[in-house]
Design a protein around this motif. Sequence first.
Motif, short mmCIF file in Angstrom:
data_model
loop_
_atom_site.label_atom_id
_atom_site.label_comp_id
_atom_site.label_asym_id
_atom_site.label_seq_id
_atom_site.Cartn_x
_atom_site.Cartn_y
_atom_site.Cartn_z
N ILE A 31 81.06 1.29 21.70
CA ILE A 31 81.82 2.53 21.56
C ILE A 31 83.29 2.20 21.81
N SER A 32 84.13 2.54 20.86
CA SER A 32 85.57 2.30 21.01
C SER A 32 86.29 3.64 21.01
N LEU A 33 87.18 3.80 21.97
CA LEU A 33 87.98 5.00 22.11
C LEU A 33 89.44 4.60 21.91
N SER B 88 98.95 4.20 22.17
CA SER B 88 98.51 2.81 21.95
C SER B 88 97.51 2.38 23.03
N ARG B 89 96.58 3.25 23.33
CA ARG B 89 95.59 2.98 24.37
C ARG B 89 94.23 2.84 23.73
N GLN B 90 93.44 1.89 24.22
CA GLN B 90 92.09 1.71 23.71
C GLN B 90 91.15 1.34 24.85
N GLY B 91 89.91 1.74 24.69
CA GLY B 91 88.86 1.38 25.63
C GLY B 91 87.60 1.12 24.86
N HIS B 92 86.75 0.25 25.39
CA HIS B 92 85.51 -0.11 24.71
C HIS B 92 84.39 -0.15 25.74
N TRP B 93 83.21 0.31 25.33
CA TRP B 93 82.05 0.33 26.21
C TRP B 93 80.83 -0.16 25.46
N TRP B 94 79.90 -0.76 26.20
CA TRP B 94 78.65 -1.27 25.65
C TRP B 94 77.52 -0.37 26.09
N LEU B 95 76.79 0.14 25.14
CA LEU B 95 75.60 0.96 25.38
C LEU B 95 74.42 0.07 24.99
N PRO B 96 73.73 -0.56 25.96
CA PRO B 96 72.82 -1.66 25.66
C PRO B 96 71.54 -1.32 24.91
N PRO C 155 82.03 -1.32 30.76
CA PRO C 155 83.27 -1.42 29.99
C PRO C 155 83.41 -2.82 29.40
N LEU C 156 84.04 -2.89 28.24
CA LEU C 156 84.28 -4.17 27.58
C LEU C 156 85.78 -4.40 27.50
N PRO C 157 86.26 -5.58 27.87
CA PRO C 157 87.66 -5.89 27.60
C PRO C 157 87.89 -5.88 26.08
N SER C 158 89.07 -5.53 25.66
CA SER C 158 89.36 -5.44 24.21
C SER C 158 89.01 -6.72 23.48
N ALA C 159 89.25 -7.86 24.09
CA ALA C 159 88.97 -9.14 23.43
C ALA C 159 87.47 -9.38 23.27
N GLU C 160 86.66 -8.76 24.13
CA GLU C 160 85.21 -8.96 24.08
C GLU C 160 84.52 -8.01 23.10
N ARG D 29 77.99 1.04 15.82
CA ARG D 29 79.39 0.91 16.22
C ARG D 29 80.01 2.28 16.07
N TYR D 30 80.63 2.78 17.14
CA TYR D 30 81.25 4.10 17.14
C TYR D 30 82.75 3.95 17.39
N LEU D 31 83.53 4.73 16.69
CA LEU D 31 84.96 4.78 16.87
C LEU D 31 85.36 6.23 17.08
N ILE D 32 85.95 6.52 18.24
CA ILE D 32 86.45 7.85 18.54
C ILE D 32 87.97 7.75 18.58
N CYS D 33 88.63 8.51 17.71
CA CYS D 33 90.09 8.49 17.63
C CYS D 33 90.64 9.81 18.16
N LEU D 34 91.57 9.69 19.09
CA LEU D 34 92.27 10.85 19.64
C LEU D 34 93.66 10.88 19.02
N ASP D 35 93.98 11.95 18.32
CA ASP D 35 95.32 12.08 17.76
C ASP D 35 95.67 13.55 17.61
N HIS D 36 96.78 13.82 16.97
CA HIS D 36 97.26 15.20 16.85
C HIS D 36 96.32 16.09 16.03
N ARG D 37 95.44 15.50 15.24
CA ARG D 37 94.50 16.29 14.44
C ARG D 37 93.24 16.64 15.22
N GLY D 38 93.09 16.10 16.42
CA GLY D 38 91.90 16.35 17.22
C GLY D 38 91.07 15.08 17.34
N ASN D 39 89.99 15.18 18.06
CA ASN D 39 89.11 14.03 18.27
C ASN D 39 88.16 13.87 17.10
#
Length: 125
Positions: free
Chosen positions: A7-9, A15-23, A61-66, A77-87
Amino acid sequence: MACGAVISLLESHRSRQGHWWLPDAGFPQHLASLLGAPLRASGLPPRNWRELAAVFEPLRPLPSAEAPSTAATATYRYLICLDHRGNRLSCWRRYPEGLGWQRRCGPMPLAQFVRRFSQRLTSPA
């Protein structure tokens, strides 16, 4: 059957990102259940970085490089984008037949994803 997911947020304006592993429960229905928990508790979906990161806090949590190398072993693989248009959420699935990553859904509003896939948890199969 184990079904891992990355999961990537991303928050583009900071310019912020976070990644998580759902095993082992990476199916969209499970993620919709996780994302729907704040909605069921407060009546409001998670709306910002802090609220979404809190939903994923129990996950590894996953480091960005991992994140890319872990995604190589994931089924979803999930990508959640937060921006002015909403999530907005996008989802891809890797099929075992060697077809590579195929788009499953999105980009779609996060609330729509939760409604769409939460219904499948309660619907008869």
